[in-house]
Design a protein around this motif. Sequence first.
Motif, PDB file in Angstrom:
ATOM      1  N   SER A  21       0.834  -1.191   0.000  1.00  0.00           N
ATOM      2  CA  SER A  21       0.000   0.000   0.000  1.00  0.00           C
ATOM      3  C   SER A  21       0.874   1.248   0.000  1.00  0.00           C
ATOM      4  CB  SER A  21      -0.877  -0.008   1.260  1.00  0.00           C
ATOM      5  OG  SER A  21      -1.501   1.221   1.408  1.00  0.00           O
ATOM      6  N   ALA A  22       1.889   1.215   0.868  1.00  0.00           N
ATOM      7  CA  ALA A  22       2.721   2.417   1.050  1.00  0.00           C
ATOM      8  C   ALA A  22       3.593   2.706  -0.172  1.00  0.00           C
ATOM      9  CB  ALA A  22       3.583   2.253   2.299  1.00  0.00           C
ATOM     10  N   VAL A  23       4.152   1.664  -0.751  1.00  0.00           N
ATOM     11  CA  VAL A  23       5.030   1.880  -1.909  1.00  0.00           C
ATOM     12  C   VAL A  23       4.149   2.135  -3.137  1.00  0.00           C
ATOM     13  CG1 VAL A  23       6.690   0.805  -3.460  1.00  0.00           C
ATOM     14  CG2 VAL A  23       6.892   0.461  -0.996  1.00  0.00           C
ATOM     15  N   PHE A 104      -8.835   9.182  -8.700  1.00  0.00           N
ATOM     16  CA  PHE A 104      -7.852   9.864  -9.561  1.00  0.00           C
ATOM     17  C   PHE A 104      -6.588   9.035  -9.740  1.00  0.00           C
ATOM     18  CE2 PHE A 104      -4.222  11.677  -7.420  1.00  0.00           C
ATOM     19  CZ  PHE A 104      -4.598  11.894  -6.108  1.00  0.00           C
ATOM     20  N   TYR A 105      -6.271   8.223  -8.736  1.00  0.00           N
ATOM     21  CA  TYR A 105      -5.081   7.369  -8.840  1.00  0.00           C
ATOM     22  C   TYR A 105      -5.308   6.289  -9.910  1.00  0.00           C
ATOM     23  CZ  TYR A 105      -0.816   5.703  -6.351  1.00  0.00           C
ATOM     24  OH  TYR A 105       0.454   5.360  -5.976  1.00  0.00           O
ATOM     25  N   LEU A 106      -6.569   5.870 -10.052  1.00  0.00           N
ATOM     26  CA  LEU A 106      -6.901   4.897 -11.111  1.00  0.00           C
ATOM     27  C   LEU A 106      -6.570   5.477 -12.484  1.00  0.00           C
ATOM     28  CD1 LEU A 106     -10.403   3.411 -10.146  1.00  0.00           C
ATOM     29  CD2 LEU A 106      -8.407   2.066 -10.798  1.00  0.00           C
ATOM     30  N   PHE A 222       1.725  11.072   2.982  1.00  0.00           N
ATOM     31  CA  PHE A 222       1.061  10.421   1.851  1.00  0.00           C
ATOM     32  C   PHE A 222       1.746   9.093   1.539  1.00  0.00           C
ATOM     33  CE2 PHE A 222       0.940   9.739  -2.817  1.00  0.00           C
ATOM     34  CZ  PHE A 222      -0.422   9.570  -2.968  1.00  0.00           C
ATOM     35  N   SER A 223       3.076   9.120   1.572  1.00  0.00           N
ATOM     36  CA  SER A 223       3.810   7.925   1.176  1.00  0.00           C
ATOM     37  C   SER A 223       3.513   6.746   2.091  1.00  0.00           C
ATOM     38  CB  SER A 223       5.313   8.222   1.173  1.00  0.00           C
ATOM     39  OG  SER A 223       5.998   7.120   0.660  1.00  0.00           O
ATOM     40  N   LEU A 224       3.275   7.013   3.365  1.00  0.00           N
ATOM     41  CA  LEU A 224       3.002   5.897   4.271  1.00  0.00           C
ATOM     42  C   LEU A 224       1.524   5.499   4.268  1.00  0.00           C
ATOM     43  CD1 LEU A 224       5.322   6.618   7.317  1.00  0.00           C
ATOM     44  CD2 LEU A 224       5.684   5.090   5.406  1.00  0.00           C
ATOM     45  N   SER A 331      -5.187  -1.715  -1.727  1.00  0.00           N
ATOM     46  CA  SER A 331      -5.362  -1.370  -0.313  1.00  0.00           C
ATOM     47  C   SER A 331      -6.393  -0.251  -0.135  1.00  0.00           C
ATOM     48  CB  SER A 331      -4.030  -0.936   0.299  1.00  0.00           C
ATOM     49  OG  SER A 331      -3.653   0.353  -0.148  1.00  0.00           O
ATOM     50  N   ILE A 332      -6.401   0.670  -1.057  1.00  0.00           N
ATOM     51  CA  ILE A 332      -7.278   1.829  -0.856  1.00  0.00           C
ATOM     52  C   ILE A 332      -8.731   1.470  -1.184  1.00  0.00           C
ATOM     53  CG2 ILE A 332      -7.192   3.067  -3.083  1.00  0.00           C
ATOM     54  CD1 ILE A 332      -6.402   5.560  -1.396  1.00  0.00           C
ATOM     55  N   ILE A 333      -8.922   0.574  -2.152  1.00  0.00           N
ATOM     56  CA  ILE A 333     -10.311   0.200  -2.475  1.00  0.00           C
ATOM     57  C   ILE A 333     -10.846  -0.784  -1.422  1.00  0.00           C
ATOM     58  CG2 ILE A 333     -11.826  -0.783  -4.276  1.00  0.00           C
ATOM     59  CD1 ILE A 333      -9.913   0.345  -6.355  1.00  0.00           C
TER      60      ILE A 333
HETATM   61  N1  PFF Z   1       1.769   5.398  -0.537  1.00  0.00           N
HETATM   62  C1  PFF Z   1       1.078   5.558  -1.765  1.00  0.00           C
HETATM   63  C2  PFF Z   1       1.983   6.255  -2.763  1.00  0.00           C
HETATM   64  O1  PFF Z   1       3.057   6.692  -2.336  1.00  0.00           O
HETATM   65  O2  PFF Z   1       1.682   6.360  -3.931  1.00  0.00           O
HETATM   66  C3  PFF Z   1      -0.114   6.317  -1.381  1.00  0.00           C
HETATM   67  C4  PFF Z   1      -1.351   5.770  -1.967  1.00  0.00           C
HETATM   68  C5  PFF Z   1      -1.919   6.373  -3.023  1.00  0.00           C
HETATM   69  C6  PFF Z   1      -1.896   4.601  -1.480  1.00  0.00           C
HETATM   70  C7  PFF Z   1      -2.994   5.867  -3.615  1.00  0.00           C
HETATM   71  C8  PFF Z   1      -2.988   4.074  -2.091  1.00  0.00           C
HETATM   72  C9  PFF Z   1      -3.504   4.721  -3.172  1.00  0.00           C
HETATM   73  F1  PFF Z   1      -4.523   4.213  -3.804  1.00  0.00           F
END
Ligand code: PFF
Length: 472
Positions: A21-23, A104-106, A222-224, A331-333
């Motif tokens: 999830s984090a990476v 938006f990440y999709l 955000f990264s974690l 992880s986010i969904i």
């Molecule tokens: N840790 C994720 C990243 O660095 O891209 C953060 C994240 C974004 C988690 C989007 C989940 C996600 F759907």
Amino acid sequence: MSAAREHFGSRLGFILAAAGSAVGIGNLVAFPVAATKSGGGAFLLVYALFVFLICLPVMMAELALGRQSDKDPVGAYRQVSGGSIGWRIPGWFALITPFMIAVFYLVVTVWVLGYLVATLGGNLDQLAAGEHFGQFINSPIVFAYLVVLMLAINGILAMGVKDGIERAAKTLMPMLFVMLLGLVVFVLTQENAMLGVKYYLTPDLSKLNAEVVNNAMAQAFFSLSLGMGIMITYGSYMKKRDSIPGSAKAVALTDTLVAFTAGLLILPTIFHFNPQIDPTELSDSSAGMIFLFLPKIFLALQESIGYFGASAFAAVFFFLVLVAAITSLVSIIEVPVATLCDERGMERKKAIYSIAGVQFILAIACAVSFGMVGWLTEFMQVAGNTVSFFDLVELIFYSTILPLNGLLVCLFVIYKWKRANFDRELQEGDPSFAGSLSQKYVNFSLGTFIPLILLLVFINTVAEKYFGHSFF
Ligand code: PFF
């Protein structure tokens, strides 16, 4: 009657799933760019301090809240607060935020998939031509890629926590580590690579101003994957016998190491392309880097390894980003999926279909807001700028609300759930944590300066993004 809650099968499984999830795109692209532009080694140090002194305690708070309640974020806040109406609001925030960030990440991940397919098809030279990106994101093929991507992600989710999420992480994460290391080792053998390493690691203290520190904090958070309800949900799948502090440290360390290593890939590649480059002029946005700048750099590798070699390098890179993005999206969904199952008693597959249906429509609305549909492209005015629907979703849910969610978690855990209960949960599975210095630090910081720092980041973001006025 709902079935017994599923749990991760092993501690390693949890760590890999949470690290999955984090990476994400944040680690592979946003972090190296931020480090490059903001003082190299000096930024790395500030970032590492934020990860371990500020973000790690928040991660422990989210995991503990999830494991104690055995619920999704909405249920966790409701149950632990004893049904208080006011405290339900952060629960709802922790549901809607991941839902919309996923949208938006999709879209960005769809573009990565498109670039991977194009590279595999031998079209790296086209990708490197500046106008390709604009044409690609406005072509109907993106809808087909969206369908493929959603099938893959929801397919993993449909297999459940242990057989889907955990198994995918156990396969994909080691693959990601190997590919990343492989690319780094290769690029370090290229001409001028060491100039990039030097630029990346040399501390430039003069670049460390309040804005850089603010951005480092936001980036670490955000990264974690904090403030997105993810760690609350994943905490609810942890076993009582596993150590929350130990697992959280492993996740934070993995995430930071991957981000650091990505810098060892990006910077040497850029310097190989142009040893005279001034990296402070790189694009600020991750999208600009991935889709406009990096393809040019990859193509330039053809001088040393030929067009086929350069395409192979680019393909491995895009695949790496795709894998990182997919494990983050899973992880986010999972957050809204768990919420529908827990709160509405819905069957898991039905919850997945319902969420996928709504997200598909919203993702299309985002995807067409780059010119295909005029009113979505010029959706509204914010602080004198025209923003598209995609920009708006990113602005509200990614830039603004995350630190607020983090702030609310800290206040809730320390002042509503109470310190003693939180401590008890952290000691479950980790008796040595009791009375340790770490315990005292976590407990004190979460009730005092961590919420204060998150409040400052939140206020500054609102002032800057909505009123065009930054305090620092
Ligand atoms: N840790 C994720 C990243 O660095 O891209 C953060 C994240 C974004 C988690 C989007 C989940 C996600 F759907």
